[in-house]
Design a protein around this motif. Structure first.
Motif, mmCIF file in Angstrom:
data_model
loop_
_atom_site.group_PDB
_atom_site.id
_atom_site.type_symbol
_atom_site.label_atom_id
_atom_site.label_comp_id
_atom_site.label_asym_id
_atom_site.label_seq_id
_atom_site.Cartn_x
_atom_site.Cartn_y
_atom_site.Cartn_z
ATOM 1 N N PHE A 1 0.853 -1.185 0.000
ATOM 2 C CA PHE A 1 0.000 0.000 0.000
ATOM 3 C C PHE A 1 0.895 1.243 0.000
ATOM 4 N N ALA A 2 0.906 1.955 -1.137
ATOM 5 C CA ALA A 2 1.758 3.134 -1.304
ATOM 6 C C ALA A 2 0.903 4.312 -1.733
ATOM 7 N N GLU A 3 1.444 5.519 -1.567
ATOM 8 C CA GLU A 3 0.714 6.726 -1.927
ATOM 9 C C GLU A 3 0.890 7.123 -3.383
ATOM 10 N N ASN A 4 1.898 6.540 -4.056
ATOM 11 C CA ASN A 4 2.142 6.872 -5.465
ATOM 12 C C ASN A 4 2.882 5.717 -6.130
ATOM 13 N N GLU A 5 2.930 5.737 -7.458
ATOM 14 C CA GLU A 5 3.500 4.622 -8.212
ATOM 15 C C GLU A 5 5.011 4.497 -8.020
ATOM 16 N N GLU A 6 5.697 5.604 -7.910
ATOM 17 C CA GLU A 6 7.145 5.533 -7.764
ATOM 18 C C GLU A 6 7.519 4.807 -6.465
ATOM 19 N N ASP A 7 6.853 5.160 -5.376
ATOM 20 C CA ASP A 7 7.089 4.463 -4.111
ATOM 21 C C ASP A 7 6.653 3.006 -4.209
ATOM 22 N N LEU A 8 5.523 2.777 -4.892
ATOM 23 C CA LEU A 8 4.986 1.427 -5.027
ATOM 24 C C LEU A 8 6.010 0.489 -5.675
ATOM 25 N N PHE A 9 6.588 0.930 -6.800
ATOM 26 C CA PHE A 9 7.491 0.042 -7.526
ATOM 27 C C PHE A 9 8.875 -0.021 -6.877
ATOM 28 N N TRP B 1 6.678 -17.479 -11.226
ATOM 29 C CA TRP B 1 5.776 -16.413 -10.807
ATOM 30 C C TRP B 1 5.935 -16.091 -9.331
ATOM 31 N N TYR B 2 5.564 -14.866 -8.967
ATOM 32 C CA TYR B 2 5.561 -14.410 -7.577
ATOM 33 C C TYR B 2 4.299 -13.594 -7.387
ATOM 34 N N ALA B 3 3.416 -14.033 -6.480
ATOM 35 C CA ALA B 3 2.113 -13.394 -6.303
ATOM 36 C C ALA B 3 2.230 -12.138 -5.449
ATOM 37 N N MET B 4 1.359 -11.148 -5.728
ATOM 38 C CA MET B 4 1.468 -9.863 -5.036
ATOM 39 C C MET B 4 0.202 -9.037 -5.271
ATOM 40 N N GLN B 5 -0.125 -8.183 -4.310
ATOM 41 C CA GLN B 5 -1.113 -7.122 -4.509
ATOM 42 C C GLN B 5 -0.392 -5.793 -4.440
ATOM 43 N N LEU B 6 -0.694 -4.908 -5.386
ATOM 44 C CA LEU B 6 -0.087 -3.582 -5.442
ATOM 45 C C LEU B 6 -1.202 -2.548 -5.380
ATOM 46 N N SER B 7 -1.083 -1.570 -4.465
ATOM 47 C CA SER B 7 -2.178 -0.621 -4.252
ATOM 48 C C SER B 7 -1.659 0.801 -4.107
ATOM 49 N N THR B 8 -2.370 1.725 -4.742
ATOM 50 C CA THR B 8 -2.208 3.161 -4.518
ATOM 51 C C THR B 8 -3.623 3.735 -4.359
ATOM 52 N N PRO B 9 -3.768 5.012 -4.013
ATOM 53 C CA PRO B 9 -5.123 5.584 -3.945
ATOM 54 C C PRO B 9 -5.864 5.541 -5.281
ATOM 55 N N GLU B 10 -5.144 5.423 -6.398
ATOM 56 C CA GLU B 10 -5.770 5.422 -7.722
ATOM 57 C C GLU B 10 -6.191 4.024 -8.188
ATOM 58 N N PHE B 11 -5.511 2.985 -7.760
ATOM 59 C CA PHE B 11 -5.847 1.638 -8.226
ATOM 60 C C PHE B 11 -5.265 0.612 -7.267
ATOM 61 N N ARG B 12 -5.837 -0.597 -7.337
ATOM 62 C CA ARG B 12 -5.193 -1.734 -6.695
ATOM 63 C C ARG B 12 -5.330 -2.929 -7.632
ATOM 64 N N VAL B 13 -4.268 -3.731 -7.698
ATOM 65 C CA VAL B 13 -4.181 -4.806 -8.673
ATOM 66 C C VAL B 13 -3.534 -6.002 -7.992
#
Length: 805
Positions: free
Chosen positions: A77-85, A308-320
């Protein structure tokens, strides 16, 4: 108990590692390796043994929370994509660093640095095919044209490197310790190299084999046994599809003149057997809950650590959420709160081979359009563990690199073939997946695919608005009919690709009337499609089973989708075995010994499923293998590489033309299909009697012996052998001995997405962790784990949490 098992496995692998090191150069430092404070014992613990609740990570703009569920699946759970990745890179490296580096070193032609000269030819081939060259082109293209994407890939790279910088010897993944080397910094180039590695894994060509077959069989028999469009094809895009575009015009030259000499070259790359995949989506009108459903299961090599490596990625704009490729950004196959997607290999011929004539042994000029053209040279420096660096000179023509020449194999000084391949082109596949990750509509899906070049894939789509779609995507050469089917003359301009098919003309469908879309590596289109489409490896059974089931099913649920992914019905056997039994005239067979009668009874009573406890699938497979070889052995000529006609054409010939002269081509005596079937049956009986005497039971699981091997072949103690599961090649549950569903997921696209997923391995890359292989039994049984989204405030059932600041 697990620690004792780990110790036993470690000692076995250590002995192999030492043996490898003695053979290749440097013995691991045993004192350090066995040190209880630094050595292998530090790899004996699972990831929940010691947990850091807070980790300082440089270059973050805001705090990032990571919640691990009970399966060690991280939810970021990150606030923006740069931090997320940046955090995705760090976490992926924490659990899969050795795998990430090993796979990219393989793609770069650098395995000799780890294991010594035994890998030299493998490294040469990777470089000569242009994998590093391709990644360089992609890196340069993105640096010049997509600065926003570059920032994100650099953030991911930074996260990986911050984790590497923290590592001391005690924390190194076990493989580094056994093979005695250390990780090097990650780079943007490596992330793009990983995607080129996948392109190479999923592409094949038959130019060499078809050239030989053309010489052996002649045009008429070749076209009969290898038709471009078989009678029962059920293509990816529904046959009734109307193509609403005006195709580009291309005419076939009149004076085609292919190289005619015998081609003995046996090392041209071939598709890896067992590579395939299924995906499909079902419209709301065919589902019980009125929501679109989607399923995907890519079939690849079964390896540990898992691909493969499973993961959830989330920002305020989307979660996948879904499956990632360690080393690449985002989710490759998965879903967000609005759309879901998945991929299967499109099996399109996107690389061709051109015979090159050099002016002299210096190879500085080659003949093109009857003029001498300047060559380019690329010097590949291959470091070899324990030995001096090897320099390999690769010649590049305007077609592409000359992969095979005197520098690759000294005994083949007469061979110069250049490779033209769409993977060498500028591309930005990474952008496709990041756009899909946050896409909301079918239009977003189409826009994302515009950036995708290679390998050719069938992208399935479903959305919460009820749309379902399929598009066959890649950058496809514009070819005249038959172009690229055989080796071509590199001097003649008429063999050049005539451009590329516009992406808007690639086969696609949206909300077809039949209520579903699907692909299983079959033909993409019917003959109505206005462009030339060819590949020799199309699938003929899984797709028909899948489509027939989807046509008849109604009120479909997620449980139905799971069952269909694990469907073990053997359509090939269902069509072939009655023909074989009829040709044998089994009802009139008399005086059979006990074993033969038993085998026949198993086969006659078989329901054509391939459950692990059944004997009939084994008997059929052994009988079929002998029959197939018996029929087609006549095509072998002085070790010329060829490919046999596929199973579908073989069954059709047995059924419809049992008296064909083809069956008599092995020798000078009169033979029919009956003769081949009887001889093959006798061989099957003989083989099975020996098997029973030596091994006892011959159930399908025992005979098939599914294995999930460590990426280093010699590390067998870190592999898992004899997995008890059914299925097989050409079956929806395509689990063979070394290949199968590398990832399965299903999702219901309602207001709240419901999903399940599984893969044959575990989240951890550490053989000492309980999360290294904990998914295998679940996967083998056709079961799943819950893959629903988690929110940042949902702390139920968490294994542990970490805050990055």
């Amino acid at each position: 108990m697990r620690y004792f098992a780990f110790l036993f496995s470690l000692l076995a692998s250590l002995s192999l590692g030492v043996a490898l090191s003695i053979q290749f150069g440097t013995v691991p430092p045993l004192g350090k390796l066995l040190d209880p404070n630094q050595g292998f014992w530090q790899n004996a613990f699972s990831e929940d043994y010691t947990v850091k609740e807070k980790i300082a990570l440089e270059n973050l703009s805001s705090a990032v929370e990571v919640h691990y569920d009970e399966h060690l699946i991280p939810h970021v759970f990150a606030e923006n994509e740069e931090d997320l990745f940046r955090v995705q890179g760090y976490i992926t490296a924490k659990h899969r660093l050795w795998q990430m580096e090993f796979q990219t070193m393989a793609a770069a032609g650098r395995i000799s640095e780890i294991v010594g000269p035994i890998a030299l030819d493998v490294d040469k081939l990777a470089r000569r095919k242009g994998l590093p060259y391709s990644a360089e082109n992609a890196t340069q293209f993105i640096q010049q044209n997509d600065p926003d994407m570059l920032v994100l890939v650099e953030a991911y790279t930074d996260g990986v490197n911050q984790y590497i910088a923290e590592l001391d010897y005690a924390q190194l993944p076990l493989e580094y310790k056994v093979l005695n080397y250390r990780p090097e910094p990650w780079s943007v180039f490596k992330s793009f190299l990983l995607l080129k590695y996948m392109a190479d894994m999923l592409v094949g060509d038959s130019d060499l084999q078809y050239s030989n077959l053309r010489k052996i069989l002649g045009e008429t028999l070749l076209n009969k046994l290898y038709p471009d469009f078989p009678e029962d094809q059920d293509p990816v895009i529904e046959p009734e599809r109307n193509w609403n575009f005006s195709p580009l015009k291309i005419e076939k030259p009149e004076d085609i003149d292919y190289p005619s000499e015998d081609i003995l070259l046996s090392m041209l790359p071939r598709p890896e057997p067992g590579i395939g995949s299924n995906n499909w989506a079902v419209a709301p009108k065919k589902t019980k809950n009125g929501h679109a459903l989607i399923a995907n299961d890519p079939h690849l090599s079964l390896n540990l650590p898992s691909l493969w490596y499973a993961m959830q990625l989330s920002t305020p704009e989307f979660r996948v959420k879904g499956a990632t490729l360690p080393g690449a950004l985002g989710i490759i196959s998965g879903f967000n709160e609005n759309i879901a997607w998945g991929v299967t290999n499109a099996t399109r011929d996107t690389r061709d081979w051109y015979k090159i004539q050099f002016r002299n042994s210096e190879r500085t000029e080659y003949l093109y359009n009857d003029r001498w053209i300047q060559s380019n040279f690329r010097i590949e420096e291959i470091k070899v563990k324990g030995q001096p660096t090897v320099k390999d000179t690769v010649v590049y023509t305007h077609h592409g690199p000359v992969v095979f020449d005197k520098n690759f194999r000294a005994e083949r000084q007469d061979v110069n073939f250049a490779l033209k391949w769409t993977a060498h082109l500028e591309s930005n596949e990474q952008k496709t997946f990041l756009l899909l990750n946050k896409g909301r509509t079918h239009a977003d899906y189409i826009e994302a695919l515009e950036h995708y070049t290679s390998p050719a894939q069938n992208f399935v789509f479903a959305s919460t608005t009820g749309d379902i779609a399929m598009k066959v995507q890649g950058r496809f050469p514009l070819k005249w009919e038959g172009q690229g089917k055989f080796l071509m003359d590199g001097n003649d301009p008429k063999y050049e690709w005539q451009g590329f098919i516009p992406s808007a003309h690639n086969p696609a469908t949206l909300n077809p009337a039949r209520g579903f879309v699907s692909s299983a590596n079959q033909h993409a289109v019917s003959q109505s499609y206005p462009y030339y489409v060819f590949d020799n490896s199309y699938e003929h059974y899984r797709n028909r089973r899948l489509n027939n089931k989807l046509r008849e099913m109604d009120q479909i649920t997620l449980e139905d989708m799971k069952s269909l992914q694990f469907d073990s019905f053997h359509l090939h056997a269902a069509e072939a075995l009655p023909v074989m039994l009829n040709l044998m005239d089994v009802e009139n067979m008399q005086d059979l010994d006990e074993s033969t009668a038993k085998y026949l009874e198993y086969l006659k009573e078989w329901n054509f499923n391939t459950f692990p406890n059944q004997e009939a699938p084994t008997l059929f497979q052994v009988w079929w293998n002998n029959l197939y070889k018996s029929v087609w052995t006549f095509m072998e000529r002085d070790s010329l590489p060829i490919t046999y006609p596929n199973k579908y054409q073989t069954v059709r010939l047995l059924r419809e033309e049992p008296e064909s002269s083809i069956f008599a081509m092995n020798d000078n005596v009169k033979k029919t299909a009956v003769d081949h079937v009887k001889v093959a049956f006798e061989k099957m009986v003989e083989e099975m009697k020996i098997w029973e005497d030596e091994k006892g039971e011959f159930t399908w699981a025992t005979y098939k012996s599914t294995s999930i091997n460590h990426l280093v072949p010699n590390f067998e103690s870190f592999s898992r052998k004899g997995i008890y599961t059914g299925g097989g090649s050409g079956i929806l549950n395509a689990t063979g001995s070394r290949h199968g569903a590398s990832w399965r997921y299903v999702a219901e696209m309602g207001d709240k997405v419901k999903a399940y997923g599984i893969y044959p391995g575990g989240q951890s890359g550490n053989p000492g962790s309980k999360f290294y292989d904990n998914f295998i039994k679940i996967w083998a049984n056709g079961e799943y784990v819950n893959f629903d989204f988690r929110s940042v405030n949902d702390k139920n059932g968490l294994l542990f949490s970490t805050e990055f600041y």
